[in-house]
Design an enzyme around this catalytic site. Structure first.
Site, PDB file in Angstrom:
ATOM      1  N   THR A  97       0.852  -1.184   0.000  1.00 46.04           N
ATOM      2  CA  THR A  97       0.000   0.000   0.000  1.00 46.04           C
ATOM      3  C   THR A  97       0.886   1.233   0.000  1.00 46.04           C
ATOM      4  OG1 THR A  97      -1.719  -1.170   1.209  1.00 46.04           O
ATOM      5  CG2 THR A  97      -1.779   1.237   1.296  1.00 46.04           C
ATOM      6  N   LYS A 173      -6.934   1.453  -3.325  1.00 39.65           N
ATOM      7  CA  LYS A 173      -6.522   0.790  -2.093  1.00 39.65           C
ATOM      8  C   LYS A 173      -6.538   1.769  -0.912  1.00 39.65           C
ATOM      9  CE  LYS A 173      -4.552  -1.807   1.003  1.00 39.65           C
ATOM     10  NZ  LYS A 173      -5.380  -2.701   1.809  1.00 39.65           N
ATOM     11  N   LYS A 242       0.270   4.882   9.235  1.00 34.77           N
ATOM     12  CA  LYS A 242       0.993   5.160   7.982  1.00 34.77           C
ATOM     13  C   LYS A 242      -0.012   5.375   6.844  1.00 34.77           C
ATOM     14  CE  LYS A 242       1.675   2.354   4.998  1.00 34.77           C
ATOM     15  NZ  LYS A 242       1.849   1.203   4.099  1.00 34.77           N
TER      16      LYS A 242
END
Lengths: 296, 296, 296, 296
Positions: A97, A173, A242
């Site tokens: 990702t 995503k 993150k």
């Protein structure tokens, strides 16, 4: 003869994916920063590699499952990185990702080196990976997607194609991870409200998870949040943060004000400030809500 | 012989419900503030009433589908209200979305008058009501719930029981409306982010609505929001705002800070400030997001 | 004999500062990307330079007033940057609003090159600069601060010392810009609320600005916001957004959840999305509030 | 001969105000729910009253300093309320912080009873009241304001006139309390950010409080928040929350989205959830910020 596939990244998600590829008959050339993690895999089906470059040698594909943009960039470009050895025409299937900008940059670097980069981030917690139930979002050239299809199918329940732009699947995503985070905040708020009114949290979660919101996210996280049981750490707060940070970054780059991401970003940031880095991200969000409400 | 059922409230949702009851064989005694709305119903199956009290006369049940707390309180208690005539032992099935405190108050008033109040808010837009696909949340005495079961089944796909507390089902209903509002904001933010990155909004909505978020809320509202098509006004901004206000009120009463409700509350409040009262609540939220992002 | 001072950055703020230094008797060696801006200055008092390096040659001090971290970093380190020519022991007085991390990095680079970096961000709009009424926050070695004192006094009404850490004064500057942005949002919300209740916005602003909030920020911005007069562009939305972004970045780096910065950040981001880049930042914030309230 | 003044409400703020009126030579007829509080006052200068009605008997003015809308409404209208006895033409000087709607309602009730209601909310903590340094905002009929002027001057440093509308001064008072709350949040965020970067909080607060933000609110609350010293409880969290709630209510009534009030509202709500009702409101806000940042 077995297809050689480089594999880098034996984290919570990478490990079951590697196992799926082994089961599907690929010969894995595995590199992991912490080498001891390789012991979990069937040693007959893998070649242990001492560097990313070694892992890419002679491979038709290299699969990477890494934690962030810098990790992918480094694995590709450093002195013993995969771009040093990846054969001409080989495909780097990147499951991490990361930002769409980073995907574009890596796509160009691979083309310059004569190989291909395929953006293929996945949705699913480790259990889903083990059950070959991931969802893979892909974007890139048609022929590259076609070439990678069979490999990706061996670890997923579906591949969704978002066109030819290298960054597109990353956008989806990250948008999805945002929706998961926001769903957790929403459930935590709703179920805590119910608790305050002496209505059983789990009963409310069951109802919504089997009617209006009868989807995996609301069923699975709904149960964890309703029961306040965060013992299964499938995705850490640190990684969740993150992603919140990447989503916020995209909000900034694209001039899209997103008030919900600021709320969940700050929940996760507060969890880091309290040292909860290694707890499941659902705990970071849900306990933020219950603590604010003065509940245990 | 047919069971006499009082019926009050022929709004977007009340009308198809009344039709379902007629189809199920109940004899409806209907009152509506705007009497002309009665013309839509099969005149052979209904008795037209000039007041709430008349509608309740001799009825075994009275069903109300009203817009807010005050409307329900008034229908019950005013000079020509239903408590004046509702027979002893009759049941007031209250489908409106109101505060749990109001439900408790009404429950007590009905008991004092020798009748019963059954909290039975419903989930579903008008189309769902027409298709007998509502979800009904109930709370109240066991025998009252048993007595009302058959009637409620004639307009719903399921009845979920939240115990004996008069207010409990209202808590669930408002928690659910909060989750729907928050889902709309979440989708609007995510799909607008995708649009800014030139990824097709509808494709993203399709993907999520058929995988991780494959539930009615994300499918139905997801389509409207992705396509920016708000032409089907199933639930107005004004009513949506009323619910946001009730949810915020519950957040206040119960000392449960809920940052997400403040975001959607302010979206709907801003829509009222702009005069969008009669538009679908999905437009209020979704256009708030796209306007902030400088999109049309 | 006159002290030679390099000067780079003739923006809205840099220009009046350069004039103050000229008036104070310094001999300015001026570089600006757009050279025509040098025409505004007294040509007898300046040397026109073709590069940053030329501007630093033989100078005792070099003063830079630049728009962001990258601009300062580049001016220092590029091929014709100031570090190429700045004499040993000379002091780079850096007035720009940048991150503390960047200041530390530049501090180290200067020491390596035998010169000094003095963090000296300033508070004040162009009018304040022209009137020598800036406030300068400094941090760095005691002797360097002492050496720069006289020069800084020639353009300010006060120098406040935040110790020896290179980044400290930047922290204070960005915290202050956050407080200014938040004050504007606060006033915009309060005065718009008053307007909605038919109480005169300017009267309310006058009252607060002369009693509980009788400080420059509330007086000056209060007047602009109360009167909705944003015609004096002292600080653009683009620069204001840059600062909001830096503050948010600090919030992230330091694990300090700051809900107010997310609100003003998104106001400014929305203004960029609407193309308001060159308007005063007070307009971006204040019109965000009035637009949401359905006012002109 | 001394003017008779009814006085109701010996809280933190009411007590020093009563003392000021005594010093100014008024004869006070005092009622307080907890009668023992009257012992603090000079017994020769007051008449102890057993009810609001008794306190209003024969008075030229009645001053009330109460905690909320209901308290003022009740004191006026209940069986032994002041409207029962207040002489024709007497003036009720209402110093409480209440909604503009409530002021209008009370204004009408007084006129009906032949007396007058003067909206006169005050700004200032107990120390300011003791020092006769309150600011009084008034709105109402010109002659009534003129008649009350001398009395109000005996406890304040200034009277600001917001016209003839009964509710106007309440709007200003609540807008001001919002600005104070938002200022506390802003300072708490900024000073906590500084602390995380190892810059001395008190030094930062001193700088801002003596330059850009050199006003009472930033000086006084700035010191408390910078030093994290909340031992002086001048205004409780409970009362602060009540005001946040009224401001939010005004935001709703007037269709004015105010994101900052939602942030401070939720800070105070969370403090109530944690049982901090009796702590100073600055602690509720400031500790909310430091707790979220993982600091003590």
């Amino acid at each position: 003869m077995k297809t050689k596939v480089g594999f880098i990244g034996l984290g919570n998600l990478g490990t079951p994916i590697a196992q799926n590829l082994i089961e599907a008959g690929y010969l894995l050339q595995v590199y992991n920063r912490t080498a001891s993690k390789l012991d979990q895999l069937d040693q007959d089906a893998i070649t242990r590699c001492a560097s990313p470059a070694e892992s890419a040698e002679g491979a038709a594909f290299i699969v990477t499952v890494l934690s962030d943009d810098n990790a992918v960039r480094e694995i590709a470009t450093k002195d013993d990185g995969i771009l040093k050895t990846l054969p001409e025409g080989a495909i780097h299937i990147s499951l991490s990702t990361i930002l769409p900008e980073t995907a574009k940059e890596l796509d160009a670097l691979h083309r310059d080196a004569g190989s291909y980069y395929l953006t293929s981030p996945v949705f699913g917690r480790p259990e889903a990976a083990a059950a070959k139930k991931l969802w893979v979002c892909v974007s890139g050239s048609e022929d590259i997607k076609a070439a990678a299809k069979s490999l990706l199918e061996s670890t997923s329940q579906g591949i969704i194609d978002f066109g030819e732009e290298a960054g597109a699947a990353n956008v989806v995503k990250l948008a999805g991870n945002f929706m998961i985070q926001a769903s957790m905040e929403m459930m935590a708020e709703a179920y805590t409200l119910a608790e305050k009114y002496k209505v059983d949290r789990t009963k409310v979660a069951d109802f919504f998870g089997s009617t209006l919101f009868n989807s995996p996210i609301f069923k699975n996280y709904g149960k964890m949040i309703a029961e306040k049981d965060y013992s299964q750490v499938g995705f850490t707060t640190q990684l969740g943060y993150k992603d919140a940070r990447l989503i916020f970054n995209m909000s900034q780059q694209s001039h899209t004000p997103m008030p919900f991401i600021t709320v969940v970003h700050n929940r996760l940031l507060s969890a880091l400030a309290k040292g909860w880095n290694e707890r499941d991200w659902s705990e970071a969000i849900s306990r933020g809500v219950t603590d604010d409400a003065g509940l245990g």
